[in-house]
Write an enzyme that holds these catalytic residues in place. Sequence first.
Site, PDB file in Angstrom:
ATOM      1  N   LYS A   5      23.896   5.616 -10.101  1.00 23.28           N
ATOM      2  CA  LYS A   5      25.220   6.222  -9.946  1.00 23.28           C
ATOM      3  C   LYS A   5      25.682   6.000  -8.512  1.00 23.28           C
ATOM      4  CE  LYS A   5      24.534   9.273 -13.725  1.00 23.28           C
ATOM      5  NZ  LYS A   5      23.558  10.233 -14.175  1.00 23.28           N
ATOM      6  N   THR A  24       5.597   8.052 -29.565  1.00 23.77           N
ATOM      7  CA  THR A  24       6.405   7.361 -28.557  1.00 23.77           C
ATOM      8  C   THR A  24       5.519   7.115 -27.342  1.00 23.77           C
ATOM      9  OG1 THR A  24       7.073   9.448 -27.605  1.00 23.77           O
ATOM     10  CG2 THR A  24       8.528   8.525 -29.275  1.00 23.77           C
ATOM     11  N   GLU A  44      11.546   5.561 -32.771  1.00 25.15           N
ATOM     12  CA  GLU A  44      12.265   6.547 -33.586  1.00 25.15           C
ATOM     13  C   GLU A  44      13.141   5.889 -34.653  1.00 25.15           C
ATOM     14  OE1 GLU A  44      11.811   6.570 -30.367  1.00 25.15           O
ATOM     15  OE2 GLU A  44      11.769   8.582 -29.510  1.00 25.15           O
ATOM     16  N   TRP A  90      28.900   3.832 -12.608  1.00 26.11           N
ATOM     17  CA  TRP A  90      27.548   3.470 -13.009  1.00 26.11           C
ATOM     18  C   TRP A  90      27.293   1.983 -12.765  1.00 26.11           C
ATOM     19  CZ3 TRP A  90      26.514   6.128 -18.447  1.00 26.11           C
ATOM     20  CH2 TRP A  90      26.512   7.519 -18.270  1.00 26.11           C
TER      21      TRP A  90
HETATM   22  P1  AMP Z   1       9.889   2.018 -27.953  1.00 23.44           P
HETATM   23  O1  AMP Z   1      10.148   3.248 -28.705  1.00 23.44           O
HETATM   24  O2  AMP Z   1       8.639   2.060 -27.137  1.00 23.44           O
HETATM   25  O3  AMP Z   1       9.948   0.823 -28.848  1.00 23.44           O
HETATM   26  O4  AMP Z   1      11.037   1.849 -26.880  1.00 23.44           O
HETATM   27  C1  AMP Z   1      12.385   1.842 -27.261  1.00 23.44           C
HETATM   28  C2  AMP Z   1      13.233   1.541 -26.077  1.00 23.44           C
HETATM   29  O5  AMP Z   1      12.964   0.228 -25.598  1.00 23.44           O
HETATM   30  C3  AMP Z   1      14.702   1.532 -26.366  1.00 23.44           C
HETATM   31  O6  AMP Z   1      15.251   2.833 -26.392  1.00 23.44           O
HETATM   32  C4  AMP Z   1      15.236   0.693 -25.219  1.00 23.44           C
HETATM   33  O7  AMP Z   1      15.351   1.439 -24.022  1.00 23.44           O
HETATM   34  C5  AMP Z   1      14.146  -0.321 -25.035  1.00 23.44           C
HETATM   35  N1  AMP Z   1      14.491  -1.555 -25.740  1.00 23.44           N
HETATM   36  C6  AMP Z   1      14.100  -1.958 -26.950  1.00 23.44           C
HETATM   37  N2  AMP Z   1      14.613  -3.166 -27.259  1.00 23.44           N
HETATM   38  C7  AMP Z   1      15.369  -3.532 -26.202  1.00 23.44           C
HETATM   39  C8  AMP Z   1      16.178  -4.662 -25.889  1.00 23.44           C
HETATM   40  N3  AMP Z   1      16.307  -5.681 -26.730  1.00 23.44           N
HETATM   41  N4  AMP Z   1      16.828  -4.665 -24.721  1.00 23.44           N
HETATM   42  C9  AMP Z   1      16.714  -3.642 -23.835  1.00 23.44           C
HETATM   43  N5  AMP Z   1      15.966  -2.564 -24.066  1.00 23.44           N
HETATM   44  C10 AMP Z   1      15.299  -2.499 -25.235  1.00 23.44           C
END
Ligand code: AMP
Length: 546
Positions: free
Chosen positions: A443, A186, A334, A448
Amino acid sequence: MTMGLMQDGPLLISTLIEHASRFHKDAEIVSRTCEGPVHRCTYGDISRRAKQVANALAELGVRPGDRVATLAWNGYRHMELYYGVSGSGAVLHTINPRLFPEQIEYIANHAEDQFLFFDLTFVPLIEKLAPLMKTVKGFVLMTDRSHMPECAIPGLLCYEELVGRQSSEYEWPVFDENTASSLCYTSGTTGNPKGVLYSHRSSVLHSFSACSADVLGLGAKDSALLIVPMFHVNAWGMPYAGAMCGARLVMPGPALDGKSVYELMRDEKVTLALGVPTVWLMLFQHVDANRLVPRDDLCVERVVIGGSAAPRAMCEKFETQFGAFVVHAWGMTEMSPLGTVCNLLPKHKDYSLDQRLNLQVKQGRAIYGVDMKITDDEGNRLPHDGKAFGHLMVRGPWVTKGYLKGEGGEILDAEGFFDTGDVATIDPDGYMQITDRAKDVIKSGGEWISSIDLENAAVGHPAVAEAAVIGVAHAKWQERPLLIVVRKSGQELTREEMLGFLDGKVARWWLPEDVVFVDDLPHTATGKLQKMKLRELFRDYRFPEN
Ligand code: AMP
């Protein structure tokens, strides 16, 4: 119970490239290389060379389960490693080169990588890191002899020599489909990055899903441009899904600037392009600065946007200037990564563009294989009414059940759901919309406020290049939103104009308390806004009336 009488066979990654080599052997993989020229090969070639990679790994003494790392852009050699490493039973660890060097050192040691294959770009980085990567027995530079540099990496091997001398005869081993196939950390916005370990089964099931019509609809008809990097969640699974359906894959290598991407789209007749919003902003800047007419030059039909929210203005520009439909998708490392996809239902057929764009900014509906719920702080399910926001939880056969080496402990709730860390609404049609990261939500007076909604509204202003909203302490309301804006170059925009523009686009009490202008915003290694860093930068900020 009576058992079915169907044949059984493990879902292995090697079966994907075997299939492609038989039934799509002439479909092309086009790569812009670090060495410069555009390289063309086919699935038939990738299959042969992946077998040579597998033989090379055997020569190096790599055993099943060993981690073989890559630090590489999107390209055909990376794809050969995808199949050669995982197909032979070892684990492909794709490292994100945009992480800080200390993080790369940490994850290479944590994963106990045995070998590291890397692109020419990263020679200086590896010269520094090689002595610190304690478990790595050998380094392989992904180039040919004529491009091998003088450098200080001891015993450096040349990919083309190592692989080229191997036989292309290799029998892919057959083993349990739950065996680990690849590893991706991650991006670690909080604490150390954590390892997500995919299996052959999860990767193949995810590919079936990616190819299906109402997910990404990838097919042999497509020329698919993978801007999304192969070091970040396996380029959204496209190198696997591509082989499953025989899609032509176009790989940009290290050149992600607007001009290079535009030319690749034009020259390779790209029909489907996949990437995060920041690369599309660079593409738009190139188009605007050069007064290009994408509709005339390009034949792109669909643009898949994920990783961060696709702003409405971006969906609109792709639609009106490129003639392309934005497929908004959401997922995470994940989740392999696909979770939801925003495609239309029959009832949206007659929607005006305006109505449709309102829908397209949502992250979309859960795809088959992903079960989803939203909950309150106590874990109670919230209604799918499009209004209630809560913690977004997921489960399914391509969702992780734990991090490598048990980092982070037990991560599933009693029903087996994984907490994504996102906050979302789900409407009665099942369209999910992310309203925030749980830690970024503002908040205010016990309610929210979604920072993402405000950001999306702000970037709708023609003078705004990028916007971020963070919560700042407020004497009366506990927290109030602060809008931080990067203006487009040469554009004027005042605080009052910005607030006036937002008025009526969001609930009154959501309106930012103040607007500040900056030259740029901090981003993570995967192109997301770094809110933690922003909060740090604005730690001493006080609202005018406070
Ligand atoms: P990663 O594991 O680096 O791919 O990041 C995943 C996170 O990216 C998700 O939990 C979201 O917070 C954000 N994310 C992924 N796709 C989107 C989307 N289409 N719109 C908003 N946030 C997104």
